[in-house]
Scaffold this motif. Structure first.
Motif, PDB file in Angstrom:
ATOM      1  N   ILE A  71       0.870  -1.170   0.000  1.00 51.26           N
ATOM      2  CA  ILE A  71       0.000   0.000   0.000  1.00 51.26           C
ATOM      3  C   ILE A  71       0.907   1.219   0.000  1.00 51.26           C
ATOM      4  O   ILE A  71       1.840   1.301   0.801  1.00 51.26           O
ATOM      5  CB  ILE A  71      -0.916   0.038   1.234  1.00 51.26           C
ATOM      6  N   LYS A  72       0.633   2.152  -0.919  1.00 54.42           N
ATOM      7  CA  LYS A  72       1.442   3.360  -1.057  1.00 54.42           C
ATOM      8  C   LYS A  72       2.912   3.010  -1.268  1.00 54.42           C
ATOM      9  O   LYS A  72       3.796   3.712  -0.808  1.00 54.42           O
ATOM     10  CB  LYS A  72       1.262   4.264   0.162  1.00 54.42           C
ATOM     11  N   GLY A  73       3.176   1.884  -1.921  1.00 52.60           N
ATOM     12  CA  GLY A  73       4.550   1.485  -2.212  1.00 52.60           C
ATOM     13  C   GLY A  73       5.277   0.841  -1.053  1.00 52.60           C
ATOM     14  O   GLY A  73       6.442   0.484  -1.165  1.00 52.60           O
ATOM     15  N   VAL A  74       4.616   0.661   0.073  1.00 51.74           N
ATOM     16  CA  VAL A  74       5.205   0.032   1.255  1.00 51.74           C
ATOM     17  C   VAL A  74       4.689  -1.406   1.316  1.00 51.74           C
ATOM     18  O   VAL A  74       3.487  -1.640   1.271  1.00 51.74           O
ATOM     19  CB  VAL A  74       4.830   0.788   2.547  1.00 51.74           C
ATOM     20  N   VAL A  75       5.606  -2.367   1.418  1.00 52.56           N
ATOM     21  CA  VAL A  75       5.228  -3.784   1.418  1.00 52.56           C
ATOM     22  C   VAL A  75       5.138  -4.285   2.859  1.00 52.56           C
ATOM     23  O   VAL A  75       6.104  -4.212   3.615  1.00 52.56           O
ATOM     24  CB  VAL A  75       6.237  -4.636   0.612  1.00 52.56           C
ATOM     25  N   PHE A  76       3.957  -4.803   3.199  1.00 49.47           N
ATOM     26  CA  PHE A  76       3.701  -5.325   4.539  1.00 49.47           C
ATOM     27  C   PHE A  76       3.611  -6.847   4.502  1.00 49.47           C
ATOM     28  O   PHE A  76       3.091  -7.418   3.546  1.00 49.47           O
ATOM     29  CB  PHE A  76       2.359  -4.791   5.077  1.00 49.47           C
ATOM     30  N   ASP A  77       4.081  -7.486   5.562  1.00 48.51           N
ATOM     31  CA  ASP A  77       3.908  -8.928   5.736  1.00 48.51           C
ATOM     32  C   ASP A  77       2.608  -9.128   6.502  1.00 48.51           C
ATOM     33  O   ASP A  77       2.527  -8.881   7.708  1.00 48.51           O
ATOM     34  CB  ASP A  77       5.081  -9.519   6.510  1.00 48.51           C
ATOM     35  N   VAL A  78       1.555  -9.564   5.786  1.00 54.32           N
ATOM     36  CA  VAL A  78       0.230  -9.740   6.396  1.00 54.32           C
ATOM     37  C   VAL A  78      -0.065 -11.207   6.701  1.00 54.32           C
ATOM     38  O   VAL A  78      -1.220 -11.589   6.874  1.00 54.32           O
ATOM     39  CB  VAL A  78      -0.879  -9.119   5.508  1.00 54.32           C
ATOM     40  N   THR A  79       0.994 -12.022   6.796  1.00 53.14           N
ATOM     41  CA  THR A  79       0.832 -13.454   7.031  1.00 53.14           C
ATOM     42  C   THR A  79       0.041 -13.744   8.300  1.00 53.14           C
ATOM     43  O   THR A  79      -0.756 -14.690   8.337  1.00 53.14           O
ATOM     44  CB  THR A  79       2.204 -14.152   7.093  1.00 53.14           C
ATOM     45  N   THR A  80       0.202 -12.927   9.338  1.00 57.32           N
ATOM     46  CA  THR A  80      -0.537 -13.159  10.585  1.00 57.32           C
ATOM     47  C   THR A  80      -2.039 -12.949  10.398  1.00 57.32           C
ATOM     48  O   THR A  80      -2.823 -13.406  11.218  1.00 57.32           O
ATOM     49  CB  THR A  80      -0.040 -12.265  11.731  1.00 57.32           C
ATOM     50  N   GLY A  81      -2.427 -12.287   9.323  1.00 55.05           N
ATOM     51  CA  GLY A  81      -3.840 -12.105   9.006  1.00 55.05           C
ATOM     52  C   GLY A  81      -4.288 -13.064   7.920  1.00 55.05           C
ATOM     53  O   GLY A  81      -5.121 -12.733   7.085  1.00 55.05           O
ATOM     54  N   LYS A  82      -3.729 -14.275   7.960  1.00 47.83           N
ATOM     55  CA  LYS A  82      -4.015 -15.279   6.927  1.00 47.83           C
ATOM     56  C   LYS A  82      -5.514 -15.510   6.738  1.00 47.83           C
ATOM     57  O   LYS A  82      -5.971 -15.761   5.627  1.00 47.83           O
ATOM     58  CB  LYS A  82      -3.318 -16.591   7.294  1.00 47.83           C
ATOM     59  N   GLU A  83      -6.293 -15.412   7.814  1.00 45.94           N
ATOM     60  CA  GLU A  83      -7.739 -15.618   7.689  1.00 45.94           C
ATOM     61  C   GLU A  83      -8.408 -14.539   6.839  1.00 45.94           C
ATOM     62  O   GLU A  83      -9.503 -14.730   6.314  1.00 45.94           O
ATOM     63  CB  GLU A  83      -8.412 -15.720   9.063  1.00 45.94           C
ATOM     64  N   PHE A  84      -7.730 -13.395   6.670  1.00 46.00           N
ATOM     65  CA  PHE A  84      -8.246 -12.322   5.825  1.00 46.00           C
ATOM     66  C   PHE A  84      -7.609 -12.308   4.435  1.00 46.00           C
ATOM     67  O   PHE A  84      -8.256 -11.968   3.456  1.00 46.00           O
ATOM     68  CB  PHE A  84      -7.998 -10.954   6.472  1.00 46.00           C
ATOM     69  N   TYR A  85      -6.299 -12.663   4.382  1.00 40.79           N
ATOM     70  CA  TYR A  85      -5.532 -12.485   3.151  1.00 40.79           C
ATOM     71  C   TYR A  85      -5.065 -13.779   2.487  1.00 40.79           C
ATOM     72  O   TYR A  85      -4.569 -13.752   1.375  1.00 40.79           O
ATOM     73  CB  TYR A  85      -4.300 -11.609   3.428  1.00 40.79           C
ATOM     74  N   GLY A  86      -5.204 -14.899   3.151  1.00 40.76           N
ATOM     75  CA  GLY A  86      -4.736 -16.172   2.602  1.00 40.76           C
ATOM     76  C   GLY A  86      -5.594 -16.650   1.434  1.00 40.76           C
ATOM     77  O   GLY A  86      -6.578 -15.996   1.043  1.00 40.76           O
ATOM     78  N   ALA A  93      -7.667 -10.968  -2.848  1.00 39.89           N
ATOM     79  CA  ALA A  93      -7.444 -10.231  -4.101  1.00 39.89           C
ATOM     80  C   ALA A  93      -6.453  -9.082  -3.922  1.00 39.89           C
ATOM     81  O   ALA A  93      -5.802  -8.665  -4.880  1.00 39.89           O
ATOM     82  CB  ALA A  93      -8.764  -9.689  -4.635  1.00 39.89           C
ATOM     83  N   LEU A  94      -6.285  -8.588  -2.693  1.00 42.70           N
ATOM     84  CA  LEU A  94      -5.409  -7.446  -2.436  1.00 42.70           C
ATOM     85  C   LEU A  94      -3.926  -7.815  -2.364  1.00 42.70           C
ATOM     86  O   LEU A  94      -3.072  -6.953  -2.526  1.00 42.70           O
ATOM     87  CB  LEU A  94      -5.792  -6.768  -1.114  1.00 42.70           C
ATOM     88  N   VAL A  95      -3.607  -9.079  -2.098  1.00 41.76           N
ATOM     89  CA  VAL A  95      -2.217  -9.451  -1.813  1.00 41.76           C
ATOM     90  C   VAL A  95      -1.428  -9.794  -3.073  1.00 41.76           C
ATOM     91  O   VAL A  95      -1.997 -10.083  -4.124  1.00 41.76           O
ATOM     92  CB  VAL A  95      -2.138 -10.598  -0.785  1.00 41.76           C
ATOM     93  N   GLY A  96      -0.094  -9.715  -2.922  1.00 38.58           N
ATOM     94  CA  GLY A  96       0.788 -10.022  -4.042  1.00 38.58           C
ATOM     95  C   GLY A  96       0.910  -8.877  -5.022  1.00 38.58           C
ATOM     96  O   GLY A  96       1.418  -9.054  -6.135  1.00 38.58           O
ATOM     97  N   LYS A  97       0.491  -7.683  -4.603  1.00 37.56           N
ATOM     98  CA  LYS A  97       0.531  -6.512  -5.485  1.00 37.56           C
ATOM     99  C   LYS A  97       0.378  -5.247  -4.651  1.00 37.56           C
ATOM    100  O   LYS A  97       0.093  -5.310  -3.467  1.00 37.56           O
ATOM    101  CB  LYS A  97      -0.578  -6.586  -6.539  1.00 37.56           C
TER     102      LYS A  97
END
Length: 175
Positions: A71-86, A93-97
């Motif tokens: 987001i805004k060119g900053v890459v976050f590790d959202v692995t702990t939110g796997k239930e939302f982003y896995g 749809a938001l992840v990997g980009k």
């Protein structure tokens, strides 16, 4: 004849006062430390630069890979939110980009899954900043930046990019 204090029985009043002041100081420091907790999730490893192709590898489709969202060119590790982003999760749809536009518009429309912010309303830009600061920076560690944030379209360095102005930049961070 002048009387001197006994060397084995010093006057205990000044020592007790000093001890009380030290204890009070430590209690005050502990109380302040609670209020000054980090307002962001620190990176667990040095940050790096991601191309669009590299970022696609972290889309939650492989169990053994972390899940990254930019987001805004900053890459976050959202692995702990796997239930939302896995895989098969509601916001996968938001992840990997870089999904800046989608986050600003609160949209999962494929046309909005981009870093392009042109044409967004003032309200959408404010929403983007609020979510960026209040959700992502506080919950998820920063693992890098997208190449588009640091490089111009022609691959030349973006002169306006200053690492020290970036969220959570520390001199020891690697790019």
């Amino acid at each position: 004849m002048k009387e001197f204090p006994h060397p084995t029985r010093p006057n205990s009043e000044p020592a007790m006062a000093t001890t009380a002041v030290c204890v009070l100081f430590l209690v005050l420091c502990a109380a302040l430390a609670e209020e000054v907790k980090l307002k962001y999730k620190p990176a667990t490893k040095p940050v790096r630069l991601f191309t669009e192709e590299e970022l696609k590898r972290y889309d939650g489709s492989q169990e053994d890979q972390p899940i990254y969202l930019a987001i805004k060119g900053v890459v976050f590790d959202v692995t702990t939110g796997k239930e939302f982003y896995g895989r098969d999760a509601p916001y996968n749809a938001l992840v990997g980009k870089d999904s800046t536009r989608a986050v600003a518009k609160m949209s999962l429309d494929p046309a909005d899954l981009t870093s392009d912010t042109s044409g967004l309303t003032e309200e959408q830009l404010e929403s983007l900043d609020s979510i960026f600061e209040g959700t992502y920076k506080t919950k998820y560690p920063i693992v890098g930046y997208t190449a588009s944030r640091i490089l111009n379209q022609d691959g030349s360095p973006n002169e306006d990019f200053k690492p020290e102005d970036q969220p959570h930049f520390q001199i020891k961070d690697e790019f």
